[in-house]
Design an enzyme around this catalytic site. Structure first.
Site, mmCIF file in Angstrom:
data_model
loop_
_atom_site.group_PDB
_atom_site.id
_atom_site.type_symbol
_atom_site.label_atom_id
_atom_site.label_comp_id
_atom_site.label_asym_id
_atom_site.label_seq_id
_atom_site.Cartn_x
_atom_site.Cartn_y
_atom_site.Cartn_z
ATOM 1 N N HIS A 220 60.746 45.536 53.882
ATOM 2 C CA HIS A 220 60.893 45.331 55.451
ATOM 3 C C HIS A 220 59.761 45.029 56.089
ATOM 4 O O HIS A 220 59.422 44.225 56.786
ATOM 5 C CB HIS A 220 61.684 46.187 55.985
ATOM 6 C CG HIS A 220 61.897 46.640 57.728
ATOM 7 N ND1 HIS A 220 60.581 47.218 58.448
ATOM 8 C CD2 HIS A 220 62.634 45.790 58.343
ATOM 9 C CE1 HIS A 220 61.142 47.079 59.613
ATOM 10 N NE2 HIS A 220 61.980 45.890 59.514
ATOM 11 N N ARG B 50 37.680 29.704 35.290
ATOM 12 C CA ARG B 50 36.830 30.946 34.560
ATOM 13 C C ARG B 50 37.726 32.007 34.001
ATOM 14 O O ARG B 50 38.216 32.825 34.753
ATOM 15 C CB ARG B 50 35.895 31.710 35.720
ATOM 16 C CG ARG B 50 35.094 30.579 36.309
ATOM 17 C CD ARG B 50 33.934 31.451 37.283
ATOM 18 N NE ARG B 50 33.077 30.491 37.887
ATOM 19 C CZ ARG B 50 33.508 30.098 39.152
ATOM 20 N NH1 ARG B 50 34.385 30.452 40.028
ATOM 21 N NH2 ARG B 50 32.610 29.393 39.866
ATOM 22 N N GLY C 212 27.022 22.128 33.412
ATOM 23 C CA GLY C 212 26.852 23.234 34.059
ATOM 24 C C GLY C 212 25.419 23.219 34.682
ATOM 25 O O GLY C 212 24.467 23.597 33.950
ATOM 26 N N CYS D 256 30.127 21.026 37.376
ATOM 27 C CA CYS D 256 30.894 22.286 37.835
ATOM 28 C C CYS D 256 29.895 23.631 38.191
ATOM 29 O O CYS D 256 30.459 24.504 38.667
ATOM 30 C CB CYS D 256 31.832 22.905 36.883
ATOM 31 S SG CYS D 256 30.998 23.701 35.459
#
Length: 803
Positions: free
Chosen positions: A427, A517, A708, A758
């Site tokens: 609720h 990841r 990377g 990335c």
């Protein structure tokens, strides 16, 4: 005076167009009984007492004028006046009594229902207002329900009380808020066979994610016993997600599950009085396992998909649904006992995204299930009983053990809601969503650790777990307009690790996930070193051994726990972005990070420089970790094959040498992940200079490269990112780093391989994003908070390049 009119309608005589006659709940039950029972959905049989019966009863008692006198001058914001006038109205309706002919019709239908099943059945008596279960106003929990009714006298009394509950304080207040006239709303009653969930389990489910509005999942909550405990929020239930697109393709796997505390369950009290239920403690062994099987979850998901499809076709538009279900402990079958349109998330426009961000940190007082991805602060007001409600002031944070519909007048003026008990479909959670305020449910100890009138901050912005902080902390709110943003030629992907924010993040304009990841999932969801789960006897600390055992409650074995939790975390991200590509990096924790996991210190060496040590590809085939890597592979295989989420692309991090790459690919194949099978692509991180120098050779082994920039910068400049002394010299914009990125991009293109980046750089530096566009990189993967601004910049860069 008698009436020849018929006031009873069996479910098989009703459909959704009968809301004016029998209210939203009964109309929906009739619609499902008629249309969906043939499709295999089980609905308990029953009948409705029409809204005309309510009006007839009040006509015969001349009750309308007294009701007007009780309600016409009501001050809904005066809680004492609301309570006084609500009591008067209920007494007027209850005193009206049922006319004899109406009582006879009710009892005749009741006896027919008993004969349809057997003489020992009991029934549920439930309200169904003519302004209820509407697409824009649920009216959930406003009127009363009476369970386990088995005698004629009990039934007639329950009907009178049900009619009177049209004027509960909460229902009166809710109608005023929603603009409904008290005297144009009538009450129908549902009388249906009780499903014996007291001997099994029950719960609530939605055909979307209740926190984000993400529509590709079914969300199911479940607890032992009668379903009122879940609805009321007096229990922390088990939670399950099922991905609808892959389910409909034939994949039958639970996407994600969370074990709830389930400390109590509601049973029949044993007597035959109106108060026929009681809450009892759940046995410890039952609390430590899921209360329904995967087979049950998938059956319920099938029900939800069929219900949503049916009501969407009926409405001529998408219609996400809110449903209640119950499992009968006698026949073992699953039943739907209610279905109504979802009234909050489905009404939100998809053209803008509201984002909250906490700008400072503080002491966490307690945590629980987050409802509404928002932040709010204010003075805490502890409410331990209804008598204290009139002390509540606008803008305070409501703190309570749990809430009921009677609390809604003060919930409406609260900045946030915090409760000890409840799950995300209770609720308090439903009302918080309707009000657009944050709530943290199921904290267990909120009323003990939060001081009355102390300033607090309620943070629900970080996914499933919400935190209550001491003090009023600074936060920011932003609104992103995503409806009119063009798509650039350069693919814009996302960096994401936390599955809890995946559904929400998927609404950002994107081309998939460039970096998921895995280590975040291991850290936050699994918490234990995989070798410690494989060899718990080598963990010599008794307290850690105990924690390892506790982690695995509800799972067949420690390895089953690891595989399922990891696959569910990865699967949640993959499902959120389905069918776009999701590039999942295999674990890239360093030895010091692995050692920090539960039991980890017994399996990890001490290294002077973990950044350059036992990590990435080298670790996967080493005897000290190979068995753990096999668990990672099993999890990824489960995601792609059992869950059907074949949009997952694997990525190998920190792969130093060609022979190392060959060993890893062979190991993956040995563990059922062969490149090319079922469309499996395998990328490699391009983060060691040797990856760039030998890019032609690496291209023969992998399908793509994800640059990377963090590690590539570190190794190009010889800068240890963990060193406070030299970290200032770490800069991805260095000419040498940029040249290596250019060489990698051109090398990938030369070999017809995907190239992406990335790292952090394009999220932080617009000029770096511009450089990547200029050299023709295929994709840039960004942190979610920079997607809109960086996408706008890239659109500008591409426009200038075309000129």
């Amino acid at each position: 005076m008698t009436s020849p009119k018929q006031y009873i309608r069996w479910f098989e005589q009703l459909d959704i167009d009968d809301i004016p006659l029998v209210g939203g709940k009964n109309a929906s039950l009739g619609e499902m009984y008629r249309q969906l029972t043939p499709q295999g959905i089980k609905i308990p049989n029953g009948f409705a007492i029409t809204a005309d019966a309510y009006r007839y009863m009040l006509d015969q008692a001349d009750a309308w004028e007294p009701l007007h006198e009780a309600l016409d001058k009501l001050d809904a914001d005066d809680i004492d006046d609301l309570a006084k006038r609500g009591t008067q109205a209920r007494e007027i309706v209850y005193a009206a009594t049922l006319p004899d002919d109406l009582s006879s019709q009710i009892l005749e239908a009741f006896h027919q229902l008993q004969q349809h099943y057997d003489d020992d059945i009991s029934v549920a008596v439930r309200s169904s207002a003519t302004a209820e279960d509407l697409p824009n106003a649920s009216f959930a929990g406003q009127q009363d329900t009476y369970l386990n009714i088995s005698t004629d006298a009990q039934l007639l009394d329950a009907c009178r009380r049900c009619f009177a509950s049209l004027f509960t304080d909460r229902a009166i207040h809710y109608r005023i808020d929603k603009g409904f006239d008290h005297f144009k709303v009538a009450l129908s009653i549902s009388i249906m066979k009780m499903v014996r969930s007291d001997l099994a389990s029950s719960g609530v489910m939605f055909s979307l994610d209740t926190e984000t509005g993400f529509r590709d999942v079914v969300f199911i909550t479940a607890a032992y016993g009668l379903g009122e405990t879940v609805v009321q929020g007096s229990v922390d239930p088990d939670e399950f997600y099922v991905h609808k697109p892959t389910y409909e393709q034939g994949q039958r796997t639970v996407l994600r599950r969370t074990l709830g505390a389930k400390k109590i369950k509601m049973l029949y009290a044993g007597g035959r009085t109106r108060e026929a239920t009681k809450n009892v403690p759940t046995a410890k062994e039952d609390r430590h396992r899921f209360c329904i099987s995967d087979e049950d979850v998938l059956t319920l998901a099938g029900y939800a998909i069929k219900v949503e499809k049916h009501y969407s076709q009926r409405a001529g538009q998408a219609r996400p649904m809110d449903m209640e279900w119950a499992k009968d402990g006698i026949d073992g079958e699953l039943y739907l006992v209610q279905a109504r349109p979802e009234t909050v998330e489905s009404q939100i426009s998809g053209t803008s995204l509201e984002l909250y961000h906490l700008q400072e940190t503080g002491e966490i007082l307690t945590s629980g299930n987050a409802v509404g991805a928002r932040i709010a602060s204010g003075r805490a007001r502890l409410i331990r009983n209804l008598d204290l409600l009139n002390e509540f002031r606008p803008g305070e944070v409501l703190v309570a053990d749990t809430t009921t519909p009677d609390w809604e007048p003060v919930m409406k003026i609260a900045a946030a809601i915090v409760t000890n008990r409840g799950g995300r479909t209770c609720h308090a959670a439903i009302i918080a969503r309707e009000l657009g305020i944050p709530a943290i449910i199921g904290c267990d100890n909120a009323t003990e650790v939060i001081t009355d009138q102390a300033p607090v901050t309620v943070d629900c912005s970080e996914g499933d777990q919400g935190n209550i902080y001491a003090g009023e902390l600074a936060f920011e709110k932003s609104l992103m307009d995503i409806g009119s943003l063009d798509r650039p030629k350069t693919k814009i992907m996302l960096n994401i690790g936390n599955p809890n924010i995946a559904f929400k993040t998927s609404f950002l304009p994107n081309d998939g996930v460039g970096l998921a990841r895995m280590e975040f999932i291991i850290n936050e969801s699994i918490k234990a070193h995989p070798m410690a789960l494989l060899y718990p006897d080598k963990v010599r600390d008794p307290s850690q051994r105990k924690k390892l055992d506790e982690l695995c409650h509800g799972y067949a074995s420690p390895t089953d726990f690891f595989i399922k939790r990891l696959s569910e975390g990865v699967g949640t991200i993959a499902a959120a972005f389905w069918p776009k590509p999701v590039v999942v990096r295999m674990s890239d924790l360093k030895t010091n990070e692995y050692a920090a996991l539960l039991g980890g210190k017994y399996f990890e060496p001490a290294e002077a420089n973990p950044m350059l040590g036992f990590r990435g590809a080298f670790r996967y085939t080493h005897p000290d970790y190979a068995e753990a890597f096999a668990l990672e592979c099993a999890a990824l295989k489960r995601v792609r094959e059992d869950m059907g989420l074949n949009n997952v692309i694997l990525m190998i991090p920190f792969c130093r040498r060609i022979d190392e790459a060959e060993r890893v690919l062979q190991t993956l194949q040995d563990n059922g992940l062969k490149r090319g099978d079922n469309g499996l692509q395998i990328y490699v991180m391009c983060e060691v200079p040797n990856n760039v120098i030998l890019i032609d050779a690496f291209s023969q082994l992998f399908d793509g490269f994800s640059i990377g920039s963090n590690d590539l910068t570190q190794l190009t400049l010889g800068v240890d990112r963990d060193s406070d002394i030299v970290a200032a010299d770490f800069d991805e914009r260095d000419d040498g780093v940029k040249e290596l990125i250019r060489m990698a991009t051109e090398g990938a293109k030369r070999n017809q391989r995907h190239s992406g980046l990335c790292g952090q750089a394009p999220s932080d530096y617009p000029e770096m994003a511009e450089y990547l566009v200029k050299i023709g990189i295929d994709s840039i993967s960004l942190n979610p908070d920079t997607v809109i601004s960086t996408t706008q910049q890239i659109l500008e860069f591409e426009k200038r390049l075309r000129q």
